[in-house]
Design a protein around this motif. Structure first.
Motif, PDB file in Angstrom:
ATOM      1  N   SER A  59       0.817  -1.210   0.000  1.00 43.44           N
ATOM      2  CA  SER A  59       0.000   0.000   0.000  1.00 43.44           C
ATOM      3  C   SER A  59       0.851   1.261   0.000  1.00 43.44           C
ATOM      4  O   SER A  59       0.364   2.340  -0.313  1.00 43.44           O
ATOM      5  N   VAL A  60       2.141   1.124   0.324  1.00 42.18           N
ATOM      6  CA  VAL A  60       3.037   2.275   0.327  1.00 42.18           C
ATOM      7  C   VAL A  60       3.311   2.754  -1.088  1.00 42.18           C
ATOM      8  O   VAL A  60       3.412   3.956  -1.351  1.00 42.18           O
ATOM      9  N   ALA A  61       3.417   1.808  -2.039  1.00 36.01           N
ATOM     10  CA  ALA A  61       3.842   2.160  -3.394  1.00 36.01           C
ATOM     11  C   ALA A  61       2.804   1.866  -4.465  1.00 36.01           C
ATOM     12  O   ALA A  61       3.064   2.099  -5.642  1.00 36.01           O
ATOM     13  N   SER A  62       1.627   1.361  -4.079  1.00 31.73           N
ATOM     14  CA  SER A  62       0.653   0.987  -5.100  1.00 31.73           C
ATOM     15  C   SER A  62      -0.761   1.253  -4.621  1.00 31.73           C
ATOM     16  O   SER A  62      -1.074   1.107  -3.425  1.00 31.73           O
ATOM     17  N   ALA A  63      -1.624   1.637  -5.581  1.00 33.42           N
ATOM     18  CA  ALA A  63      -3.040   1.832  -5.262  1.00 33.42           C
ATOM     19  C   ALA A  63      -3.788   0.503  -5.223  1.00 33.42           C
ATOM     20  O   ALA A  63      -4.931   0.450  -4.756  1.00 33.42           O
ATOM     21  N   GLU A  64      -3.164  -0.565  -5.707  1.00 30.79           N
ATOM     22  CA  GLU A  64      -3.778  -1.895  -5.713  1.00 30.79           C
ATOM     23  C   GLU A  64      -2.815  -2.885  -5.049  1.00 30.79           C
ATOM     24  O   GLU A  64      -2.152  -3.666  -5.737  1.00 30.79           O
ATOM     25  N   PRO A  65      -2.699  -2.868  -3.719  1.00 30.43           N
ATOM     26  CA  PRO A  65      -1.770  -3.780  -3.051  1.00 30.43           C
ATOM     27  C   PRO A  65      -2.200  -5.233  -3.209  1.00 30.43           C
ATOM     28  O   PRO A  65      -3.374  -5.541  -3.377  1.00 30.43           O
ATOM     29  N   GLY A  66      -1.197  -6.092  -3.165  1.00 30.09           N
ATOM     30  CA  GLY A  66      -1.460  -7.510  -3.325  1.00 30.09           C
ATOM     31  C   GLY A  66      -0.532  -8.117  -4.353  1.00 30.09           C
ATOM     32  O   GLY A  66       0.495  -7.544  -4.727  1.00 30.09           O
ATOM     33  N   ALA A  67      -0.884  -9.304  -4.819  1.00 30.08           N
ATOM     34  CA  ALA A  67      -0.057 -10.007  -5.795  1.00 30.08           C
ATOM     35  C   ALA A  67      -0.067  -9.271  -7.142  1.00 30.08           C
ATOM     36  O   ALA A  67      -1.107  -8.769  -7.580  1.00 30.08           O
ATOM     37  N   TRP A  68       1.083  -9.228  -7.750  1.00 30.28           N
ATOM     38  CA  TRP A  68       1.193  -8.615  -9.082  1.00 30.28           C
ATOM     39  C   TRP A  68       0.515  -9.508 -10.121  1.00 30.28           C
ATOM     40  O   TRP A  68       0.691 -10.728 -10.121  1.00 30.28           O
ATOM     41  N   ARG A  69      -0.245  -8.886 -11.018  1.00 27.98           N
ATOM     42  CA  ARG A  69      -0.873  -9.619 -12.124  1.00 27.98           C
ATOM     43  C   ARG A  69      -0.555  -8.895 -13.426  1.00 27.98           C
ATOM     44  O   ARG A  69      -1.046  -7.789 -13.663  1.00 27.98           O
ATOM     45  N   THR A  70       0.238  -9.518 -14.278  1.00 28.45           N
ATOM     46  CA  THR A  70       0.571  -8.907 -15.563  1.00 28.45           C
ATOM     47  C   THR A  70      -0.668  -8.758 -16.433  1.00 28.45           C
ATOM     48  O   THR A  70      -0.724  -7.855 -17.281  1.00 28.45           O
ATOM     49  N   ASP A  71      -1.678  -9.606 -16.232  1.00 29.82           N
ATOM     50  CA  ASP A  71      -2.912  -9.494 -17.010  1.00 29.82           C
ATOM     51  C   ASP A  71      -3.607  -8.150 -16.781  1.00 29.82           C
ATOM     52  O   ASP A  71      -4.411  -7.724 -17.614  1.00 29.82           O
ATOM     53  N   ARG A  72      -3.309  -7.494 -15.675  1.00 34.24           N
ATOM     54  CA  ARG A  72      -3.908  -6.179 -15.415  1.00 34.24           C
ATOM     55  C   ARG A  72      -3.354  -5.135 -16.379  1.00 34.24           C
ATOM     56  O   ARG A  72      -4.054  -4.200 -16.772  1.00 34.24           O
ATOM     57  N   THR A  73      -2.091  -5.275 -16.753  1.00 41.51           N
ATOM     58  CA  THR A  73      -1.428  -4.383 -17.718  1.00 41.51           C
ATOM     59  C   THR A  73      -0.750  -5.249 -18.777  1.00 41.51           C
ATOM     60  O   THR A  73       0.486  -5.336 -18.813  1.00 41.51           O
ATOM     61  N   PRO A  74      -1.500  -5.872 -19.655  1.00 45.95           N
ATOM     62  CA  PRO A  74      -0.899  -6.825 -20.613  1.00 45.95           C
ATOM     63  C   PRO A  74       0.114  -6.198 -21.554  1.00 45.95           C
ATOM     64  O   PRO A  74       0.975  -6.900 -22.091  1.00 45.95           O
ATOM     65  N   TYR A  75       0.061  -4.884 -21.729  1.00 49.49           N
ATOM     66  CA  TYR A  75       1.029  -4.239 -22.611  1.00 49.49           C
ATOM     67  C   TYR A  75       2.437  -4.248 -22.024  1.00 49.49           C
ATOM     68  O   TYR A  75       3.419  -4.012 -22.739  1.00 49.49           O
ATOM     69  N   LEU A  76       2.579  -4.503 -20.711  1.00 49.23           N
ATOM     70  CA  LEU A  76       3.903  -4.546 -20.082  1.00 49.23           C
ATOM     71  C   LEU A  76       4.592  -5.898 -20.249  1.00 49.23           C
ATOM     72  O   LEU A  76       5.791  -6.009 -19.991  1.00 49.23           O
ATOM     73  N   ARG A  77       3.864  -6.932 -20.673  1.00 46.81           N
ATOM     74  CA  ARG A  77       4.440  -8.274 -20.748  1.00 46.81           C
ATOM     75  C   ARG A  77       5.627  -8.317 -21.711  1.00 46.81           C
ATOM     76  O   ARG A  77       6.710  -8.824 -21.379  1.00 46.81           O
ATOM     77  N   SER A  78       5.445  -7.807 -22.907  1.00 49.88           N
ATOM     78  CA  SER A  78       6.524  -7.842 -23.892  1.00 49.88           C
ATOM     79  C   SER A  78       7.718  -7.003 -23.449  1.00 49.88           C
ATOM     80  O   SER A  78       8.875  -7.372 -23.685  1.00 49.88           O
ATOM     81  N   ILE A  79       7.451  -5.875 -22.784  1.00 51.78           N
ATOM     82  CA  ILE A  79       8.543  -5.020 -22.308  1.00 51.78           C
ATOM     83  C   ILE A  79       9.383  -5.766 -21.279  1.00 51.78           C
ATOM     84  O   ILE A  79      10.622  -5.770 -21.344  1.00 51.78           O
ATOM     85  N   MET A  80       8.728  -6.394 -20.320  1.00 49.18           N
ATOM     86  CA  MET A  80       9.463  -7.129 -19.290  1.00 49.18           C
ATOM     87  C   MET A  80      10.195  -8.334 -19.876  1.00 49.18           C
ATOM     88  O   MET A  80      11.329  -8.640 -19.488  1.00 49.18           O
ATOM     89  N   ASP A  81       9.553  -9.049 -20.817  1.00 45.42           N
ATOM     90  CA  ASP A  81      10.185 -10.247 -21.371  1.00 45.42           C
ATOM     91  C   ASP A  81      11.402  -9.907 -22.219  1.00 45.42           C
ATOM     92  O   ASP A  81      12.328 -10.719 -22.344  1.00 45.42           O
ATOM     93  N   ASP A  82      11.445  -8.717 -22.823  1.00 44.84           N
ATOM     94  CA  ASP A  82      12.636  -8.303 -23.561  1.00 44.84           C
ATOM     95  C   ASP A  82      13.803  -8.024 -22.627  1.00 44.84           C
ATOM     96  O   ASP A  82      14.962  -7.965 -23.070  1.00 44.84           O
ATOM     97  N   LEU A  83      13.517  -7.838 -21.336  1.00 51.33           N
ATOM     98  CA  LEU A  83      14.569  -7.654 -20.344  1.00 51.33           C
ATOM     99  C   LEU A  83      15.059  -8.977 -19.774  1.00 51.33           C
ATOM    100  O   LEU A  83      15.998  -9.002 -18.973  1.00 51.33           O
TER     101      LEU A  83
END
Length: 525
Positions: A59-83
């Motif tokens: 809750s300190v750094a996110s408005a949606e605390p809890g487990a991360w879900r890439t499905d919430r921001t699917p456009y980030l999947r390719s960016i992260m996988d290129d890393l």
């Protein structure tokens, strides 16, 4: 005494334990295990899959605390996988709007490196103070919320933990945080991983040592398996680092399928439309068939979307451009309302264009400067000006009866040199003439409209000394903005008096083809 006699040494916890093992020395098995671990390839696990398994938002750094879900921001999947180590991409460029999760994707990458692919890592913020805030609010929260990361990065409260605000040590690597305004921090050590956050906020020069982005990238030059992530909201056109890096890449855009025709299209501002006076009805309309997609369709559109490259690039750089129109946390109606409030105010509209459309702002008021034309007009002044001068300007002070000009040379850090001064005397126009003529010097005149009747008899109102006398200073005319001290060429008053006359003398003559180029000066050594 037999040579085969083994030596027994006291051990920690059990004095009678035999510390010699199959490797012939104490701790041999640990050394072998570490050696084998170093030989092992990086795991076949992408950053996005790691984040789905291990990342926890607080809750300190996110408005949606809890487990991360890439499905919430699917456009980030390719960016992260290129890393990920399995990707051949060396540099990832993310030119983005606000509220898209770009920094969180970078933090997922940091967690992955600490957990699965350790190595030296450098995170650069615009300032050192900004790096400290990110460390306390984002990086510490990332480590503390994940048991796997907390087990690898020791508690900062323990003695000799190697965990400070700007440095986090972990087995096999270290995370260094610094600011782009610190040249010392940028050249502190070679790194395999480099995270450049908000690069458009970096200063143009780091402590006089050059571009901070170039300095930081040099830190990764020795690693063949390096990874570089550049993230930022763009700023001014022609000055934006993130836009320049994006234009060097394959320029990917995120396209979503239309519910009507099925074609994949990029969501752009011109296709967001609503009924006049009803901003809450703002929706995306397909540019091909015109099908209306209301706000509640956005999650499904994002889930079915895909990145499409629009250029060939260099084969090593993947560039991503994404506006806030894709954000799950900002509606199209909210973006439309912000535009309606800012469209009449250029300052607010500039912020809206940068942060919502993720586009650079281009000044459109007044005359635009042609950069190429300006470069073609450069001249080599030789010894006429000090070697440190890079730009020469002319300032004109308009008085009732004269123009006073000063030619100034400018160098680094706004250091300036007063190169020359001129006084052009004029007369007030006759009633109804609508023109103003410039008086010339006693040396002669070639201007047809000059009010003088004879070169040898100047008008009575003309000052006696239109010939300019300039004393030659001992070290050149110079103004140092840093020290607050200045020395400039003297300007004669209307009587021509300048005090002590020096050896440098110049005569002004008006001409239809007056050039504003200053005369060559003999600068004393």
């Amino acid at each position: 005494m037999s040579a085969s006699t083994s030596q027994r040494l006291p051990s920690r916890g059990s004095p009678s334990t035999d510390l010699s093992d199959d490797y012939g020395y104490v701790g041999g098995d640990q050394v072998l295990a570490a050696w084998l671990q170093g030989l092992a390839p990086d795991p076949d696990l992408t950053v996005s899959r790691w984040a789905d398994r291990h990342r926890r938002l607080t809750s300190v750094a996110s408005a949606e605390p809890g487990a991360w879900r890439t499905d919430r921001t699917p456009y980030l999947r390719s960016i992260m996988d290129d890393l990920s180590p399995s990707s051949a991409v060396e540099r990832v460029v993310f030119m983005k709007g606000a509220q898209l999760g770009g920094t969180e994707a970078g933090l997922n990458w940091l967690g992955y490196v600490i957990h699965h692919a350790p190595g030296p890592l450098l995170l650069v913020q615009p300032t050192v103070e900004g790096a400290k805030r990110v460390s306390k609010q984002r990086v510490d929260a990332l480590i503390e919320a994940s048991p796997d990361l907390a087990a690898r990065v020791r508690d900062p409260r323990s003695r000799d933990s190697g965990n400070t605000v700007l440095m986090k040590e972990f087995p096999g690597g270290v995370l260094i945080l610094t600011g782009a305004n610190s040249a010392v921090g940028l050249r502190s050590m070679p790194v395999r991983y480099l995270f450049l956050d908000e690069v458009d906020g970096y200063p143009g020069d780091a402590d006089g040592e050059g571009d901070p982005v170039a300095l930081a990238i040099q830190r990764a030059a020795t690693f063949l398996n390096r990874k570089i992530l550049m993230v930022s909201t763009p700023t001014l056109k022609g000055f934006s680092r993130i836009e320049a890096a994006y234009l060097e890449s394959d320029r990917r855009v995120f396209a979503v399928p239309c519910d009507g025709c099925g074609q994949h299209q990029q969501i752009v501002w011109r296709d967001i439309r609503w009924t006049s006076g009803r901003l809450e009805e703002a929706a995306w309309h397909c540019p091909t068939c015109g099908t209306r997609h209301p706000e509640h369709r956005k999650p499904a559109l994002l889930a079915a979307g895909a990145w499409q490259a629009t250029a060939s690039g260099d084969g090593r750089t993947a560039g991503y451009h994404l506006s806030s129109l894709y954000s799950p946390w900002v509606s199209w109606a909210e973006i439309a309302a912000e535009h309606a409030a800012a469209k009449e105010d250029p300052v607010r509209l500039k912020v809206w264009v940068n942060t919502k459309l993720a586009e650079t702002w281009e000044e459109r008021d007044g005359e635009r400067l042609d950069a190429d034309g300006l470069m073609l007009r450069r001249e080599d002044w030789g010894t006429a000006v000090p070697a440190e001068v890079a730009v020469v300007t002319c300032g004109i002070d308009v008085q009732d009866d004269r123009l006073e000009l000063e030619i100034v040379g400018w160098g680094r850090d706004e250091e300036s040199w007063s190169l020359d001064t001129m006084v052009l005397w004029g007369i007030r126009p006759a009633a109804g003439s609508g023109t103003t003529s410039m008086r010339c010097s006693p040396g002669g005149c070639r201007t047809r409209r000059c009010p003088r009747t004879s070169p040898s008899t100047p008008p009575a109102s003309t000052p006696a000394a239109t010939t300019l006398w300039r004393p030659t200073p001992s070290a050149g005319a110079r103004s140092d903005a840093a020290s607050g001290r200045s020395r400039a060429w003297r300007v004669p008053d209307r009587s021509g008096h300048v005090g002590q006359a020096g050896p440098t003398r110049a005569r002004l003559t008006c001409s239809p083809s007056v050039s504003m180029q200053p005369r060559r000066l003999s600068m004393p050594g």
